[in-house]
Structure formats: structure tokens, C-alpha cells
Design a protein around this motif. Sequence first.
Motif, PDB file in Angstrom:
ATOM      1  N   UNK A   1       1.005  -1.503   0.081  1.00  0.00           N
ATOM      2  CA  UNK A   1      -0.385   0.401  -0.092  1.00  0.00           C
ATOM      3  C   UNK A   1       0.330   1.623   0.352  1.00  0.00           C
ATOM      4  N   UNK A   2       1.873   1.172   0.419  1.00  0.00           N
ATOM      5  CA  UNK A   2       2.505   2.295   0.516  1.00  0.00           C
ATOM      6  C   UNK A   2       3.720   3.027  -0.958  1.00  0.00           C
ATOM      7  N   UNK A   3       3.244   2.085  -1.466  1.00  0.00           N
ATOM      8  CA  UNK A   3       2.931   2.186  -2.844  1.00  0.00           C
ATOM      9  C   UNK A   3       2.767   3.289  -3.577  1.00  0.00           C
ATOM     10  N   UNK A   4       1.230   3.259  -2.735  1.00  0.00           N
ATOM     11  CA  UNK A   4      -0.156   4.396  -3.672  1.00  0.00           C
ATOM     12  C   UNK A   4       0.703   5.863  -3.594  1.00  0.00           C
ATOM     13  N   UNK A   5       1.835   6.089  -2.753  1.00  0.00           N
ATOM     14  CA  UNK A   5       1.706   7.491  -2.514  1.00  0.00           C
ATOM     15  C   UNK A   5       2.503   8.123  -4.075  1.00  0.00           C
ATOM     16  N   UNK A   6       2.766   6.962  -4.843  1.00  0.00           N
ATOM     17  CA  UNK A   6       2.977   7.152  -6.394  1.00  0.00           C
ATOM     18  C   UNK A   6       1.954   7.935  -7.050  1.00  0.00           C
ATOM     19  N   UNK A   7       1.171   7.573  -7.057  1.00  0.00           N
ATOM     20  CA  UNK A   7      -0.038   7.630  -7.656  1.00  0.00           C
ATOM     21  C   UNK A   7      -0.794   8.799  -7.251  1.00  0.00           C
ATOM     22  N   UNK A   8      -0.856   9.110  -5.970  1.00  0.00           N
ATOM     23  CA  UNK A   8      -1.188  10.582  -5.023  1.00  0.00           C
ATOM     24  C   UNK A   8      -2.195  10.218  -4.661  1.00  0.00           C
ATOM     25  N   UNK A   9      -2.241   8.658  -3.815  1.00  0.00           N
ATOM     26  CA  UNK A   9      -2.515   8.634  -2.672  1.00  0.00           C
ATOM     27  C   UNK A   9      -2.567   8.962  -1.526  1.00  0.00           C
TER      28      UNK A   9
END
Lengths: 240, 221
Positions: free
Chosen positions: B163-171
Motif C-alpha cells: 500500500x505504501x506504493x500508493x504515494x506514487x499515484x497520489x494516494x
Amino acid sequence: MIEIENVHKSFGALKVLKGIDLTVDKGEVVSVIGGSGSGKSTLLTCINGLEPIDEGRILVDGTEVHARSTDLNKLRRKIGIVFQQFNAFPHLTVLENVTLAPRKVKGMGRKEAEEIAVRQLEHVGLGDKIKVYPSRLSGGQQQRMAIARALAMSPDYMLFDEVTSALDPQLVGEVLDTLKLLADGGMTMICVTHEMRFAREVSDRVAFFDQGVMAEIGPPEQIFGEAKNEATRKFLSSVR
Amino acid sequence: MFNYTFQWRQAFRALPEMLEGALYTMQIAVLSMIIGIAIAVILAVGRNSSSRWLRAPATAWVEVARNTPALFQIYMAHFGLGSFGIYLSPYVALLAGITFNNAGYLCETFRGALRAIPDTQMRAGRSLGMGPAKAFRLIVMPQMFRIAFLPTMNQMVWAILMTSLGVTVGMAIDLTGVTQALNARTFRTFEFFAMAAIIYYLITKAVMLASRLVAWRLFRY
Ligand SMILES: Nc1ncnc2c1ncn2[C@@H]1O[C@H](COP(=O)(O)OP(=O)(O)OP(=O)(O)O)[C@@H](O)[C@H]1O
Ligand SMILES: [Mg+2]
């Protein structure tokens, strides 16, 4: 009554049964002996419809096993089968192993099923093991549990496929004693076996299979004493 | 050499905000597992099917999910689909990406579990008068469940970390998103990310511990 008439069966190009005829009467105990690959196990799995046949027919109490209209699930309730590799259900306790089919197939209540199961387990000498999982049982105990499991369905027929050949020699006796008890109780049985003493002592008739053919059948005194068939004599001298 | 002074108080003050982010992290992980398990079962049936038209797409899904970076899978769900005019919000894109990944891995977990159960078990059930569906449900499935349980829980841990990868799509609302925002405001990078790391660690440890307990309760054999 089990009536086997001219049964042929192949696996691909391999002919495994080449016209078997055999009638087993109520209360009769028939032992089937013969070399490896002669089709003994295949015959048993054909009788309860686990395997289809190519030709001929098998009747159990007049019902044709391989007829399209036959409800195999219902027919199998009255044919118990026990295999060489115990096939205990590892995720269930001994008691649950035995009550599963009565409850889920026959729709019996838990209490009634457990009463029957306990009686069967005591009968095979496992009365003190009902709460344990099969992994805690010896091979002989697992095999006796499998027998109790089949008996809990109150079958009219029992098929045994070399139920002692995966066991250590010292455990064979306890399982054979269970079978003897069953035979004495009047159960109709077909026993595929390599135990010649058992076949001789318990069976009403002994059938000798050779390469997909029933080469000879008769009372034990005949088969073990004065076998007419050359292949039978050869086989018997090799196992003794 | 170092003249960075740690300022933990600021980080501790942000703790409630971060824990709220952690709840979203858990929410996405749990949802992605539930949907992922459902799809994995379908994929497993598809991969074991004799029809090529079922096998091919299932196999393609598993191959892509297992052999490409999870980051790309999430990117594709957001920006990739965006190129075709399908716009998924960061939340949905992240959920979709992780679900895609979960389904691929879990499909193989389930298939392996199924293969591990000898078909003599099924035969024994059929011999007792059970139909194929009943024998599968009562005999094969519970054993499959046990074999697949811990690998499935491992995937759950992966899902939490992914889920931490969400930051790359603006999460912005999950633990990493919140942490990143705090970092941008204060430049206390080390403190905030260290805190976040500890929270991730504690969550995954708790999940593994809980699943051990459940396994111990459930699988007594
Ligand atoms: N499902 C199957 N598919 C293909 N061939 C099979 C299958 N089952 C059995 N066979 C073959 O059929 C032949 C007869 O097998 P079967 O198991 O009936 O022999 P058997 O008399 O029971 O032998 P054993 O004493 O070794 O148990 C063997 O050659 C075996 O390899
Ligand atoms: Mg055999």
C-alpha cells in the motif's frame, strides 16, 4: 448378491479385465488372489462404479452399476470399500472420520451417528482413540478406522483391497482379526489379498486372477490343495 | 559530522494522524485480500481447466502479476488506464493494483495446495456415497485451506507493505501518504519515516502473530 457378467475393461490400449464372470452370494466371502497387475484392484473399483467398464455388466442386488439411470451415490452407501492406503481424512478426528458419511450422506443426526461410530470403533478395538487425529494412529489402527468408517454406513457388501499390504508385519494380524470377525458376522465380502493363510481360513471361495482373466475359482481346499490351473500352481508356489 | 538534531516531539504529536492513515492502509490491504482471494479461486479453476479459452487469460494474469514490479501494476491501474480515458482515483487504483498482484500470487498458492492433496482422498469420499461437490467441500477444501493459510497470511503482509506504493499515484490518506505530507510540511524526514516504519512493523508483526494463533486454534491435526 453381486453379479459380474463378462466384464471387460481397458486403460487406453492396456486390457486390464478380459471377460470376468463372478457371482457372490449374500453372506459369502470371496478372496481374490493373483499377480501384480492382474486387474484385482480394478475389478473392485468397477464394482462400486469408481471406474467405468467397456463391456459386460455388474449387478448389485439387481441394480446395474454402470447404467445411466443408476444413482451411484446411493448405490455406494451399501458397498463399503477399504483401500490399501488407509485414506484417513487427516483433518478430522477418528470419531469425525467415522461419523462424516452417516451425517452428511445419510443425513443422520449427530448423536445417532456418534453412537453408531463409537460402537463400530469399539468393535475394531479403537474405543479409546475416538478423540485423536489419524496422524497419531499406527498404520494398523488407521486401517481399522477405515474399516469402521465403511461399516458405519451399514453396508451390505464390503470390498477390501489388500488392506494389510501397507502394514508392518506385526500389525497385519490385528487387521486380519477384524476381517475375520466381520466374516463370522455374516458380512458379504470380496477380499483382494496377498495373505494366503487368511484366504484359506476365511474364504468360502478363492478366485485366482491371471492377466485380466479369472483363471480359476473354487473352495480354498481346491485352490490351495489341488489347483487345476498351471498358472495358479505356479503363483502359489511363488508366494509360499 | 552530523549536525542534525532529532525532534521527536513533533513526530509524536502527529501520531494520531498517522494512526488514522494506518487504518486506511489496513482497509486497503484487507479489501485487496478479500477480492484477491475470490479472484484467485476463479483463476485457479481457470488454470486447471481443460479449455484453452479459460486457461490462457488466467495464465496471463498470473504471469504478469508475479513477474512485473508491483509498482508498475499500480501505475498501470492509475496512469495506464488513464490513457484510455478510464480514470481510477488513487484509492481505487491502489486497491486494484494490489488486488491484481494478490490474485496472481494466491492463485498459485491455492493451486499448489490443491495438488498437495492426493486424489485418493476424493476417491475415499466418493466411495462413501458423497457426490463430487460434497466430497470436495467436506474433504478436500478444509485440507487445502490449511496448506494455503500461512502463505495467504504472508501475502497479506505483502499487501500491507505494497500500500505504501500508493504515494506514487497520489494516494494521500494512507500511512505513507500521511507521512509524506507531514514530511513535506516539516522536513523532519527521518523522524516521520522512522515512526511510519515502526507502525508498519508492528502491524505486520501483529498480523503474523494473530494468524499463528488462529492456525493453532483451527488446525489441531
Ligand atoms: N487409472 C489407471 N490408469 C491407467 N492404468 C491403470 C490405472 N489403474 C490401473 N492401471 C493398470 O491396470 C493394470 C491392472 O491394475 P490393478 O491395480 O487392477 O492390478 P492389481 O491386480 O490390483 O495389482 P496389484 O497386486 O499390484 O495391486 C496395471 O497394469 C495398472 O498399471
Ligand atoms: Mg491392486
